[in-house]
Design an enzyme around this catalytic site. Sequence first.
Site, mmCIF file in Angstrom:
data_model
loop_
_atom_site.group_PDB
_atom_site.id
_atom_site.type_symbol
_atom_site.label_atom_id
_atom_site.label_comp_id
_atom_site.label_asym_id
_atom_site.label_seq_id
_atom_site.Cartn_x
_atom_site.Cartn_y
_atom_site.Cartn_z
ATOM 1 N N GLU A 56 3.549 -1.864 13.674
ATOM 2 C CA GLU A 56 2.385 -2.009 12.805
ATOM 3 C C GLU A 56 1.072 -2.132 13.585
ATOM 4 O O GLU A 56 0.078 -1.502 13.246
ATOM 5 C CB GLU A 56 2.566 -3.172 11.830
ATOM 6 N N MET A 109 4.688 3.213 2.076
ATOM 7 C CA MET A 109 5.864 3.002 2.919
ATOM 8 C C MET A 109 6.267 4.297 3.611
ATOM 9 O O MET A 109 6.376 5.339 2.967
ATOM 10 C CB MET A 109 7.006 2.457 2.041
ATOM 11 N N GLU A 110 6.522 4.183 4.910
ATOM 12 C CA GLU A 110 6.712 5.357 5.773
ATOM 13 C C GLU A 110 8.132 5.917 5.819
ATOM 14 O O GLU A 110 8.515 6.528 6.835
ATOM 15 C CB GLU A 110 6.281 4.970 7.190
ATOM 16 N N ASN A 111 8.943 5.753 4.770
ATOM 17 C CA ASN A 111 10.322 6.261 4.772
ATOM 18 C C ASN A 111 10.387 7.664 5.387
ATOM 19 O O ASN A 111 9.567 8.519 5.071
ATOM 20 C CB ASN A 111 10.850 6.328 3.352
ATOM 21 N N GLY A 164 0.810 -1.219 0.000
ATOM 22 C CA GLY A 164 0.000 0.000 0.000
ATOM 23 C C GLY A 164 0.840 1.264 0.000
ATOM 24 O O GLY A 164 0.662 2.136 -0.841
ATOM 25 N N HIS A 189 3.246 6.623 11.530
ATOM 26 C CA HIS A 189 4.510 5.892 11.671
ATOM 27 C C HIS A 189 5.675 6.805 12.041
ATOM 28 O O HIS A 189 6.678 6.336 12.586
ATOM 29 C CB HIS A 189 4.875 5.185 10.367
ATOM 30 N N HIS A 224 -2.009 6.409 8.346
ATOM 31 C CA HIS A 224 -1.137 5.323 8.815
ATOM 32 C C HIS A 224 0.344 5.676 8.621
ATOM 33 O O HIS A 224 1.136 5.595 9.563
ATOM 34 C CB HIS A 224 -1.490 4.039 8.054
ATOM 35 N N GLU A 225 0.715 6.079 7.419
ATOM 36 C CA GLU A 225 2.138 6.354 7.155
ATOM 37 C C GLU A 225 2.590 7.577 7.952
ATOM 38 O O GLU A 225 3.708 7.608 8.466
ATOM 39 C CB GLU A 225 2.401 6.561 5.661
HETATM 40 N N1 TRP Z 1 5.686 -0.511 6.506
HETATM 41 C C1 TRP Z 1 4.696 -0.450 5.468
HETATM 42 C C2 TRP Z 1 3.414 -0.014 6.136
HETATM 43 O O1 TRP Z 1 2.877 -0.672 6.955
HETATM 44 C C3 TRP Z 1 4.483 -1.761 4.791
HETATM 45 C C4 TRP Z 1 5.263 -1.988 3.544
HETATM 46 C C5 TRP Z 1 5.274 -1.213 2.458
HETATM 47 C C6 TRP Z 1 6.075 -3.087 3.202
HETATM 48 N N2 TRP Z 1 6.045 -1.788 1.485
HETATM 49 C C7 TRP Z 1 6.536 -2.936 1.925
HETATM 50 C C8 TRP Z 1 6.440 -4.209 3.873
HETATM 51 C C9 TRP Z 1 7.342 -3.858 1.293
HETATM 52 C C10 TRP Z 1 7.248 -5.139 3.273
HETATM 53 C C11 TRP Z 1 7.704 -4.969 1.985
HETATM 54 O O2 TRP Z 1 2.928 1.024 5.902
HETATM 55 ZN ZN ZN Z 2 2.572 0.303 8.681
#
Ligand code: TRP
Ligand code: ZN
Length: 863
Positions: free
Chosen positions: A325, A268-270, A266, A306, A302-303
Amino acid sequence: MSAETLNRSVKRLSDYQPPDFAIDRTDLTFELDVDKTVVTAVLELRRLDPQVSELCLDGQQLQLLSLHYNDSLMADDQFDCRGHQLRLKVSENNFRLTIKTQINPQANTALEGLYFANGSFCTQCEAEGFRRITYYLDRPDVLSVFSTTIIADAAHFPYLLSNGNKVEERPLSNGQKLVCWQDPFPKPSYLFALVAGDFDLLRGEYLTRSGRLVGLDFFVEKGQSGKAAFALDALKRSMQWDEQRFGLEYDLDRYMVVAVDFFNMGAMENKGLNVFNSKYVLVSQDTATDTDFFNVESIIGHEYFHNWTGNRVTCRDWFQLSLKEGLTVFRDQEFSRDMGSATVNRIHAVQVIRTAQFAEDASPMAHPIRPQQVMEMNNFYTVTVYDKGAEVIRMLHTLLGEAGFQAGMRLYFQRHDGQAVTCDDFVQAMQDANHYDLTAFRLWYQQSGTPELTVQRHYDAPNQRLTLRLSQQTPATADQSDKAALVLPVRYQLLDTTCSPSGLFVMQKSSDTLVFDGVSAQALPVLLEDFSAPVRLKHDYTEQELLRIAKEAANGFARWDALQSCWLLWLQQTMEQASDFVLPDALFELYQQLLSQPLDDKALTAELLKVPDYGVFAESFQQIPVHAILSAIDSFRQQICQRLAPELQSCYQQHSAAAVDYNEANVGLRALKNRCLDYLAVQGQSSESLLQQQYGAANNMTDKLAVLKACLNSSHPAFLSLMQQFANEWQHDVLVLDKWFSLHAANPTIAVFEQISLLCQHPKFSWQNPNRVRAVFHAFAMQNPGQFHRLDGRGYQLLTDTLLKLDPINPQVAARLVTPLLSWQRFDSKRQALMKEALHRLSSQQGISDDLYEKVSKALANE
Ligand code: TRP
Ligand code: ZN
């Protein structure tokens, strides 16, 4: 050890060792090129244990160009670079490594590490993707301060992005340009991100509570920035909500979000640079449904959340994934609940637990929210870790109350800001802040499976005493045979003639009693209000009692839940009865009432009027009678349509005038109207003009798609021609086209096989794009049970052929799609044999990925 066994090794939580080295600084330089990107990593290392003489870095799919120790070039015999590791003898406590590697982003179809797709470079490092960029201590408990220099062709890649603050930007010779970023917050490698491409940019800003102005930048595909406006707004709402509810503020001067069409999950929280699947950013009324809008808001939240629960405080190791999570899902659910209908939100969250999560518990992949062993970490981003994890946090919240929970959060951040910690550290903070003994509660982190809570009632008339005997038992799971009693917070209300008190009963033992004195013979307990514990409740309530709860309970969730129990009773009766089962008059009376006088919460009304989906019914059986469930659902829908046609018609008319905007009231109106439409479509031909009329007049995607779905659910003759119209309208928009792919793949007739092979030849279909693949095959495997579970095995074969093709391209996506094949034990012996045959075909495939291997081998383990 052979390379094979080395690759396939299982990692255990009990083997955790702290790192031998710290990496105080990580300075990266990327010379971007679609198939020959050169990465220079300069790492400042510090030995933590002077006894240690070897450094061992992770690396995958890397071509090592050179290695310097401090300033000296290492010769080939001075280090060992084999398999997925780079090993080096070290004798100093502080030293610098300069590692030059070459990678091929274009060939990276797994979409882990640095990849090039759709004209842009993009990274995905969680969980272990950073090791595909450079050699590193790629583990979440190694936190480092990063700087990133990006060099790329300025014309093709005007935006060069990474975490933190931009500190330099300048043109270079021969059309190249250089940008340098610094992230002041130490972070683990999984939070690193780089994006390079040509985008449209939507900018906003947010003034934090303490008066800092934060720039908000959304980078989206050219021409799409208008569709990011809702996401930008949702981000501002998230930022404000986190300040108000949790007292948490954003910590950098800029928050960037990039939307890409090629993405495994979905979002990613970089740190400071979220990467999103474009379907969770780009929405407009004409292209996205109300559900899409809801998902954008909740994932943006959600992101963002995080940033504190995940980034400022991160995980010690990947077994602790639920630390970030579970907690962050809890936070995003609370956010969504405040933004829309609280009850309907809870209903949807509970449905995820009762269908997907309970199914996972019953499957060969069963695991606790903190898994004890893992082969491929990507396989543990599950509904158990995420959604059951959130339920565990919610139970803490129920036990401690909002004030106590917030005190626990404050202590957690006070103790652990800037650290990589465990789930135990979190529970300990909750415990210490509240002086509340959570020793027994911690079992939730260790024990897998779905607890069954059984209630028996005994009324003692002379003493006007009602006694509830509660007992809990968790059936064995594939990973664990012995289970102990858990702490179960049971929220209840006692419906009685004069007053109906409510309360919280905390069950601690395997059996316990709850006694009510001075109550009448009519007293009826409503248990597990708001699903206060993630258990299966076993009761002996009659249809009359359940319908009374459905009418009288104070808790909206409990009212809906009682109706769900009725549906399960009626399904049982349908299956036991030889002649056609007729739904009780009491149901039609209730529905008549709801249709003529809907509740204020129209979305809840629509939920109450819904016959449960196949998945809900299926999860109530050990052995799933696929066709009996499907035909019962058909019969229920027909009866409702026949008995209530005039009421459905007038409710439809009265609620058909919602304005287009996405807000709680309009969403509710559309949900109710489209529920009526869905039943009216059962009439077949005579509903054709109504369906055509709504399709033609619709000014929003929710109403358009509702017509197509209603046709699909009722095998309406208008389906194919409307689908053709829809395709002609939306050829150009891949996210809308995905909906069309999914509808075709969910077609419950045998024509679906021919149709799917046509879909795969569609010019916009691509095996490299997870959204396209999922649109077709996730819909087929999960939304088309009749065809997927065909007794001639064609459904299983199609999925298996697909997985064999997909695994070499993108193992992470393949491993997610295999899920429905794993649960062969839930079906009759004929289907079992066919499903196992399919699993054997997968397991005998040469070079099958770890991702797929871990699941398939577990599924075949106790055949
Ligand atoms: N940390 C992400 C979330 O929960 C999840 C996630 C995004 C992820 N891309 C990924 C986990 C690729 C494993 C691999 O928002
Ligand atoms: Zn998450």
